[in-house]
Design an enzyme around this catalytic site. Structure first.
Site, PDB file in Angstrom:
ATOM      1  N   GLU A  25       0.776  -1.248   0.080  1.00 37.98           N
ATOM      2  CA  GLU A  25      -0.044  -0.117   0.016  1.00 37.98           C
ATOM      3  C   GLU A  25       0.826   1.464  -0.044  1.00 37.98           C
ATOM      4  O   GLU A  25       1.828   1.207   0.527  1.00 37.98           O
ATOM      5  CB  GLU A  25      -0.860  -0.002   1.251  1.00 37.98           C
ATOM      6  CG  GLU A  25      -1.698   1.407   1.192  1.00 37.98           C
ATOM      7  CD  GLU A  25      -2.829   1.194   2.386  1.00 37.98           C
ATOM      8  OE1 GLU A  25      -2.814   0.457   3.002  1.00 37.98           O
ATOM      9  OE2 GLU A  25      -3.718   2.196   2.005  1.00 37.98           O
ATOM     10  N   CYS A 219      -6.520   1.025   2.410  1.00 32.57           N
ATOM     11  CA  CYS A 219      -7.589   1.974   2.548  1.00 32.57           C
ATOM     12  C   CYS A 219      -7.527   2.784   1.429  1.00 32.57           C
ATOM     13  O   CYS A 219      -8.187   3.593   1.019  1.00 32.57           O
ATOM     14  CB  CYS A 219      -7.458   2.827   4.038  1.00 32.57           C
ATOM     15  SG  CYS A 219      -7.960   1.878   5.341  1.00 32.57           S
ATOM     16  N   ASN A 350     -11.720  -3.195  -0.449  1.00 33.45           N
ATOM     17  CA  ASN A 350     -10.511  -3.529   0.384  1.00 33.45           C
ATOM     18  C   ASN A 350     -11.196  -4.067   1.727  1.00 33.45           C
ATOM     19  O   ASN A 350     -11.020  -5.199   2.036  1.00 33.45           O
ATOM     20  CB  ASN A 350      -9.672  -2.132   0.481  1.00 33.45           C
ATOM     21  CG  ASN A 350      -8.882  -2.397   1.828  1.00 33.45           C
ATOM     22  OD1 ASN A 350      -8.091  -3.374   1.951  1.00 33.45           O
ATOM     23  ND2 ASN A 350      -8.754  -1.465   2.613  1.00 33.45           N
ATOM     24  N   GLU A 351     -11.431  -3.138   2.649  1.00 36.37           N
ATOM     25  CA  GLU A 351     -11.935  -3.686   3.941  1.00 36.37           C
ATOM     26  C   GLU A 351     -13.300  -3.166   4.340  1.00 36.37           C
ATOM     27  O   GLU A 351     -13.349  -2.375   5.048  1.00 36.37           O
ATOM     28  CB  GLU A 351     -10.753  -2.991   4.836  1.00 36.37           C
ATOM     29  CG  GLU A 351     -10.850  -3.700   6.110  1.00 36.37           C
ATOM     30  CD  GLU A 351      -9.568  -2.873   7.098  1.00 36.37           C
ATOM     31  OE1 GLU A 351      -9.791  -1.629   7.553  1.00 36.37           O
ATOM     32  OE2 GLU A 351      -8.810  -3.614   7.478  1.00 36.37           O
TER      33      GLU A 351
END
Ligand code: AHR
Length: 804
Positions: A25, A219, A350-351
């Protein structure tokens, strides 16, 4: 004595060759200022403050002017340029500070380039590198500019090595020039690619022999709002066509602001795919699924407008795998890669969590599976490994027949030590697991005090033995985050740390490497004996409220026929301590009188177990009921019966173990103000029975966290003809262990041992001492498949045993 038995003739699951991978990331200066070797920050003057990272250089005699312009831009995606106008009294211009300085090495070549347009006069442009102390490291002149944009290049050879060099651009002579896209790259990039990646950082990745590379996050995939999400199509093609975006880690943490953190996308999707190919990793791109970060705005793309997001995914598959004749395959070909990248996996979101995610995932899955059944889709199980969001999502994934579920876990070392059996009871026929983001947090998640120490690394290793043993369910795993610049980080811990010239692997890195380099092909059953350490489900008691005023009396704790505590508060509150809120004794009751406050008082002993707690409780006002604690072992480790919670709609048994919350049981129910309730909680071993007014309301089994003396897993490497045994001893004492291998004709007398340990659990690596904690290899001899071995304290050991 502790024993480890390995059944070599009972091979189990095949291990995914891509099991141990990397999570990348752009956080902590991971891309710009990190892996992407560009040395000039804000090279295109596109930051909101167009001169951020640049300063005016104006010696006392120099007269001139700097202005930012966007007329007749060189590249529409990067429309700004800087005009340097000098009166010619002395060289005048600007200087770039790099990303916390520029790291340059003596004797190496640095390639400067810029788009330059002459405006007036015929000045010379001095391109100069200065050391941190002002020493001129090298200088070249550029001249003969025309009225049109043209790329000019020069090569600089610094005379000294400097981690904090600067680049100066000075107009010499009367006149004005416009500059755009100013760039300085080391010649020695990874594979010497012009405009490429930092070779030493990629080497660290290559040395992991990673099975996959997940990119671009994290993120940043989501963005704090949808407009700021990562859009892969903006990251391919010539760099001047890639539009700058603010990095969400620029402003995420008040305590670690990084106002100069942006994404130039010089490291874009093409470069990610190329990197995967270079280091032999399967590409695993993650795309936004129409949801901005749920820790930020949580902005949603309406379902009826999701098509463009899904189209981005379809186009990405074509970009990666399609023929050069297609629109997107042609773009890949134009970038120099006619062959497909052979992408097999794609992450949807992603999350993410909640019903909104499931709705969007269902749309993506339907369309992608219809058109590309060959692509395995990765779904997100939210940010935590066992909370309500996680438990909501998993049944949905089963219904949707999801391929692979991405689980995340940032938790203390204790969680990792206690969860080596996490996957033993997972459904063998359901979706597979990608343990896609994890790292032991020595303090707490997002604490700036977290350290990459040996204790964290060993706890991760202990947990990974459980992933390996369950390789039929857990198909992939990656530590997160990957990179951090020692002066530019926002988040810690991280796998690899860098400064402008150096890079080092943490103990956690070496754990990853030991698993990856010793992956093996098939799991072998391992039985451990005499490794359990005592874990008693006990702890103190507590009385509490949540935005509620209440009072409590006649508190008794009994065990068999013994009374451990009896408090009627007539004589005050001996033995009680106030944890939160304002508590007073009134008419023989212990009272928290503020209906807006949350209070907690504690009593008893950590050694208490198998007890019954009984009390009377009355609500005085506020929005909820009572929070009665048992097995309290500190603010990160307790069980609470929340009577009339959520808010005053349910009774729930909640657990917080190793900083992780889990709602274990829930039934509808509420608490009235003004009447006394009889509350009773009975603890028998790990079981809790919770009674209200004499009626059993709910029960739960809450096993205590179980830590072991040793953790182990074994695999067979078919090609090498070796059993690979991994053993982790996180304890303070060496552990003499009997090892018995059955199902083999014999073993070679010499065994190779690779040991990772250090000077205590707090041991770390650093820029100055990069190998303080690093694997050390040796050999020892045995006479047969039964032998004793001493596993040092605070260690991970890999034994490679050749068999016959
Ligand atoms: O790894 C750091 C962050 O943790 C990632 O961006 C996110 O996915 C998780 O919350």
């Amino acid at each position: 004595m502790t024993t480890i038995k390995i059944q070599a003739d009972q091979p189990g699951a095949k291990i995914n060759p891509a099991m141990w991978g990397i999570f990348f990331e752009d956080i902590n200066f991971g891309a710009d200022g990190g892996l992407y070797a560009e040395l000039v920050k804000n090279r295109a003057f596109e930051f909101p403050d167009p001169l951020m990272g640049w300063i005016k250089i104006s010696p006392s005699l120099a007269r001139g002017e700097i202005s930012i312009r966007d007329d007749g831009p060189f590249a529409p995606a990067n429309p700004h340029s800087v005009r340097l106008r000098s009166e010619g009294t002395a060289p005048f211009g600007i200087s770039n500070e790099g990303f916390r300085g520029m790291g340059v090495r003596q004797g190496e070549a640095y390639h400067f380039s810029a788009q330059i347009r002459g405006v007036t006069g015929s000045p010379v442009l001095l391109v100069q590198l200065y050391g941190a102390d002002g020493t001129l490291l090298d200088s070249v002149n550029l001249k003969n500019f025309t009225g049109d944009w043209k790329k000019y290049t020069a090569v600089l050879h610094p005379k000294d090595t400097d981690a904090k060099a600067r680049l100066a651009l000075l107009v010499d002579g009367k006149g004005a020039v416009d500059l755009a896209l100013v760039s300085l790259f080391p010649e020695k990039t990874w594979k010497n690619r012009p405009g490429g990646l930092r070779a030493d950082m990629v080497q660290m990745l290559a040395d992991l022999k990673p099975g996959f590379l997940r990119f671009p996050g994290g993120c940043i995939v989501e963005g704090s709002v949808l407009e700021r999400r990562y859009q892969w199509k903006n990251t391919i093609g010539p760099v001047e066509g890639r539009k700058l975006l603010i990095n969400r880690w620029n402003y995420e943490f008040l305590h670690r602001p990084a106002p100069d953190y942006f994404q130039s996308f010089g490291l874009g999707f093409f470069e990610f795919f190329q990197l995967c190919e270079d280091i032999g990793a399967e590409p695993l791109p993650i795309l936004n699924c129409g949801m901005a970060c749920q820790f930020n705005s949580g902005e949603l793309c309406p379902l009826d407008q999701l098509d463009s997001f899904i189209q981005d995914a379809l186009d990405l598959i074509e970009f990666a795998n399609g023929p050069g004749s297609g629109t997107w395959g042609a773009k890949r070909t134009a970038m120099g890669h006619p062959e497909p990248f052979n992408m097999k996996m794609l992450g949807v979101g992603n999350e993410q969590w909640g019903p909104q995610y499931i709705e969007r995932l269902a749309r993506f899955s339907k369309e992608l599976k219809e058109k590309h059944p060959e692509i395995a889709l990765i779904s997100s199980a939210g940010p935590l490994p066992a909370d309500d969001r996680f438990h909501f999502l998993w049944p949905k994934f089963r219904e949707l027949k999801a391929d692979i579920v991405d689980e995340h876990c940032y938790a203390p070392p204790l969680w990792f030590l206690a969860n080596s059996h996490r996957y033993d009871n997972y459904d063998r026929n359901g979706p597979k697991v990608f343990f896609g983001e994890y790292a032991a947090q020595s303090v707490a998640m997002v604490s700036t005090k977290n350290r990459n120490n040996l204790e964290c690394a060993l706890s991760e290793a202990a947990c990974l033995t459980g992933l390996e043993r369950n390789a039929d369910v857990v198909r992939m795993a990656s530590y997160a985050p990957l990179f951090a610049h020692v002066e530019g980080w926002q988040w810690t811990p991280n796998l690899i740390w860098t400064d402008n010239l150096r890079v080092y692997g943490t103990p956690n890195y070496y754990v990853q490497q030991l698993f990856s380099l010793n992956r093996g092909d098939v799991v072998l059953p391992v039985t451990l004996a005499e490794v359990e350490l005592p874990a008693v489900p006990g702890g103190r008691i507590g009385l509490g409220t949540n935005q509620t005023a209440a009072e409590f009396k006649d508190v008794r704790v009994t065990r068999d026929d013994r009374t451990l505590l009896s408090s009627n508060f007539a004589n005050g509150t001996p033995g009680w301590s106030v944890e939160r809120g304002n508590w007073t004794v009134k008419d023989g009751a212990y009272q928290q009188a503020d209906p807006k406050a949350s209070g907690l008082v504690l009593a008893g002993d950590a050694s208490w177990s198998d007890y019954t707690l009984s009390l009377k409780a009355r609500k005085l006002g506020g929005s909820e009921g009572f929070t009665i604690m048992v097995r309290y072992n500190g603010p990160e480790n307790y069980v609470v019966w929340n009577i009339g919670g959520y808010p005053n709609k349910f009774h729930g048994i909640q657990v917080r173990l190793a900083q992780q919350d889990h709602l274990v049981a829930q039934v509808p129910g509420s608490i009235e103000a003004g009447r006394w309730y009889d509350v009773r909680i009975e603890l028998k071993g790990a079981k809790l029975d919770c009674y209200l007014d004499g009626k059993l309301v709910q029960s739960a089994e809450v096993p205590p966290l179980q830590v072991k003396r040793l953790y182990a897993s074994a695999v067979r490497d078919e090609k090498a003809g070796e059993i690979i045994l991994k053993v982790i001893n996180p304890g303070d004492d060496p552990c003499m262990t009997g090892i018995k291998i059955s199902g083999v004709a014999g073993v070679a007398s010499e065994i190779r041992a690779i040991v990772l340990t250090g000077a205590g659990l707090g041991a770390e690596n650093s820029i100055e001492h990069p190998l303080a904690v690093a694997p050390v290899e040796s050999t020892f001899n045995v006479t047969g498949p039964r032998f004793d071995h001493r596993f040092p304290q605070h260690s991970m050991t890999v034994l490679r045993i050749k068999t016959r």
